[in-house]
Structures are given as C-alpha cells and as structure tokens.
Design an enzyme around this catalytic site. Structure first.
Site, PDB file in Angstrom:
ATOM      1  N   ASP A 162      26.574  62.027 -33.579  1.00  0.00           N
ATOM      2  CA  ASP A 162      25.369  61.213 -33.747  1.00  0.00           C
ATOM      3  C   ASP A 162      25.754  59.743 -33.839  1.00  0.00           C
ATOM      4  O   ASP A 162      26.656  59.351 -34.592  1.00  0.00           O
ATOM      5  CB  ASP A 162      24.599  61.621 -35.007  1.00  0.00           C
ATOM      6  N   ARG A 215      18.954  68.108 -27.925  1.00  0.00           N
ATOM      7  CA  ARG A 215      19.710  66.848 -28.016  1.00  0.00           C
ATOM      8  C   ARG A 215      21.029  66.904 -27.232  1.00  0.00           C
ATOM      9  O   ARG A 215      22.102  66.746 -27.807  1.00  0.00           O
ATOM     10  CB  ARG A 215      20.006  66.475 -29.467  1.00  0.00           C
TER      11      ARG A 215
END
Ligand SMILES: *[C@@H]1O[C@H](CO)[C@@H](O)[C@H](O)[C@H]1NC(C)=O
Ligand SMILES: *[C@@H]1O[C@H](CO)[C@@H](O)[C@H](O)[C@H]1NC(C)=O
Ligand SMILES: *[C@@H]1O[C@H](CO)[C@@H](O)[C@H](O)[C@H]1NC(C)=O
Ligand SMILES: *[C@@H]1O[C@H](CO)[C@@H](O)[C@H](O)[C@H]1NC(C)=O
Length: 338
Positions: A162, A215
């Site tokens: 991330d 994602r």
C-alpha cells in the site's frame, strides 16, 4: 574444447556487465534492471555503496534497517517478526536464495526515501500491510512474494503493498501476489485530493497476480503505468483507477478476472468498510487501455478514457507483446529468480 569454454564464459561476463541487473541462463536471460517511475526524481539506489550486514532474526532486521545511512541488509532464512521493521532512507533489503522471508509483521516505510526491497517473501502480516509506504518517495519493490490466506475474511489482513499519504516515484516489478483479499492500494483517502493530487507516480510491471479479491491495484489521484502483468483468478475488482487517477494499461494478460479493469468509482463492500450495503461511491478514474492486452473471461468497465499516453522513462527495451507475457511472468516473477 578448453578454448571454446573460456570464450563462452568471457562472453557471458561481457553480457552480464553490459546489462546491469540481468540474470538467468543462456538465451532466456531476462533483463531485470530497474525500469519505472522509481528512476525519476533523482533515482532509487537503496543502500548502494553502504555497509552490508546479514540478518537471520526479526529483531536483527528491525535494528539493521533503522537509520538513514546507506546500508544493504541481506535476509537469510525465514524470520518471525514481533513488530514491523521501520525502514530508514538509503536502504536495500535483499533476500538470500529462494526462501528468505519475513512472517507476521511487514516493512513500514514512513517519511523515508531511496529504498529497495528484492527477493523476499512477506506474508501473514497484521497491523497494516506487508509493505506500507506513507509520506515517502523513490521505492523499488522487485521480485518478492506476498501472501496471506483468504479464510479469515476481507478485513483481517490489510494490504500487501500500500502506497498512501502522497508517496511518490515507486516501481513494483516482478512480484508474485497471491492468496489475499485487498492487494495493493495507491492513495488511501478519497477526500485527500487537495494535498495528494499530482503525487503517486507508480509503475507496475511483470507482476503475477493470482487468487486475489480486489485492488490489483486500486488507485486514487495517481499517474500509473501498468504493463506486462499476468492476472489469474481475481474474484472482484482488478485494476481500479478512481477519484481521478490516470492509468495507462498495456501488454497485460487477464484470465478469469471478475472486473479486469474498472474506472467506475464504486468501491464494493469487500474492498472497504462501507457506508451503504452495496458499497461506497467516489468519482470515477481514467484508463487508457492500449490495444495489446489479452482478456479471457475478463470484462472491463471503462467509463472515462484517460489522457496518459507516455511515461518519462525508457521501457520499450523490456516491453513484451501480450502473447509472450504469461510465460515470461511465470518464469521470472517471485523469489529465487535474480
Ligand atoms: C540518502 O538519501 C537522501 C534522500 O533521503 C539523499 O539525498 C542522499 O544522497 C542519500 N545519501 C547517500 C549517501 O546516498
Ligand atoms: C529521509 O528522507 C525523507 C523523505 O525524503 C526526508 O524528509 C529526510 O530529510 C531524510 N532524512 C535524512 C537524514 O536525510
Ligand atoms: C480462485 O481463488 C479463490 C480464492 O483464493 C480460491 O478459493 C479458488 O480455489 C481459486 N480458483 C482457482 C481455479 O484456482
Ligand atoms: C459500469 O459503470 C456504470 C457507471 O458508468 C454503472 O452504471 C454500471 O453498473 C457499471 N457496470 C458494472 C458491471 O459494474
């Protein structure tokens, strides 16, 4: 005989020197040199020229990666972590062999720059992500393997890689991402446009994405280049530019991906805690999907075509036509390949 052996080994060295970072055997030797947005903004060299140390315990890793002096930290074997390792500036973390790994807690890159992570397994990380980058820049994440498990539900583990809080100039190449829910998020806050727009230059290439939910990656406000990746069995949203993110997508292969590319700003409940039962909504993103992608059972929903048509770095020398991508990625991505 002897003469020809000598000749071919000196030829081997000549070729190795001519293409830094290239590895492998014979003709199939792939070029694994750094290519992507991590080369911009002064470049990413990690601990080049610094002290080297080899660690084989979690606490030793935590100590070794701290501080801003240039350093190269080799990881030997599988390390059980009891806390996240906070990585200082000018650091390379390099796994040794095929089985170097860290287990339980990941790497925290916070307010740091010039970091390289290669050839490492990072798995089952709690307390945020396998690698989290916040307020940081110039990061190269290459030839690693990231995973957890799916049985604990979508919110037990957070992300694998991330990149948030306006982090910038990142390359994510030749990694194997698998068996996880929320894989890679770029831009964590849809309300942060005022401070984060114009950041998040990021490249994803030659990654193997398998048995994931969402994602792969999801991006907000970003300028992203996604090329030569192989996707297999992604059960929800795949490449997902939203909140105005611009993504250029070329030379990828998608097989059995529920929502291979979607720019629709809907964020499904299995992606985030939601304010309504069918999901949250934010502004759509943009995708410039170039012709050379292969879709097998992989629908797309492109609501806005993007304007991103070029990147500032050279990549055509490693770019492969989509029909060669599956084989190259299966052979070259993950640990034990460099
Ligand atoms: C360490 O990183 C900083 C950026 O944070 C950079 O300006 C500096 O040149 C690096 N130092 C060395 C010795 O590489
Ligand atoms: C480390 O990098 C960060 C982010 O670029 C920078 O703000 C900080 O000044 C650097 N620290 C040192 C000691 O160079
Ligand atoms: C696809 O991924 C899911 C979730 O990890 C897994 O349960 C399933 O077995 C996978 N399907 C195939 C065909 O590999
Ligand atoms: C595609 O996006 C539109 C919004 O532009 C939305 O109405 C539609 O439901 C989406 N389709 C899918 C399959 O998500």
């Amino acid at each position: 005989m002897k003469f020809s052996i000598l000749l071919s080994s000196s030829l081997f060295f000549a070729v190795s020197l001519a293409v830094p970072g290239s590895q492998g055997k014979g003709k199939e030797r792939a070029d694994f040199a750094q290519v992507g947005f991590s080369q911009e903004n002064g470049g990413t060299t990690g601990g080049k020229g610094g002290a080297t140390v080899t660690v084989s315990t979690g606490p030793a890793l935590v100590t070794a990666v701290a501080g801003h002096a240039p350093k190269i930290v080799y990881v030997k074997g599988s390390l059980v972590m009891s806390e996240r390792a906070k990585v200082g500036n000018n650091t390379s973390i390099l796994g040794l062999g095929k089985d170097a790994a860290i287990d339980g807690f990941g790497l925290q890159i916070d307010k740091a720059s010039n970091i390289i992570v290669r050839n490492l397994g990072i798995h089952h990380c709690i307390d945020t992500d396998a690698i989290s980058a916040t307020y940081s820049n110039n990061i190269w994440i290459d030839h690693n393997e990231f995973w957890s498990e799916r049985s604990k539900g979508f919110d037990y583990y957070d992300g694998l890689v991330d990149v948030t809080k306006g982090s910038d100039f990142v390359t994510v190449s030749w990694n194997y991402f698998h068996t996880h829910w929320k894989t890679s998020l770029v831009g964590g806050d849809p309300e942060a446009g005022a401070t984060e727009s114009g950041k998040y230059h990021i490249t994803y290439h030659n990654n193997y994405w398998r048995d994931l939910s969402t994602r792969t990656p999801a991006l907000r406000f970003s300028t992203a280049h996604v090329f030569n990746n192989y996707y297999y069995n992604i059960t929800a949203q795949g490449i997902h530019p939203r909140s105005g993110a611009q993504v250029m997508i070329e030379g990828n292969v998608f097989r059995d991906v529920a929502d291979a590319i979607t720019t629709y700003g809907k964020v499904i409940p299995a992606d985030s805690p939601n304010s309504s039962p069918d999901g949250d909504y934010e502004p759509d993103g943009f995708a410039n999907v170039l012709p050379d992608n292969i879709f097998h059972n992989a629908p797309t929903n492109i609501t806005q075509v993007g304007t991103m048509k070029s990147v500032p770095y050279k990549y055509r020398h490693i770019y492969k036509p989509a029909k060669q991508v599956k084989e190259a990625v299966l052979a070259g991505a993950g640990r034990g390949k460099i």
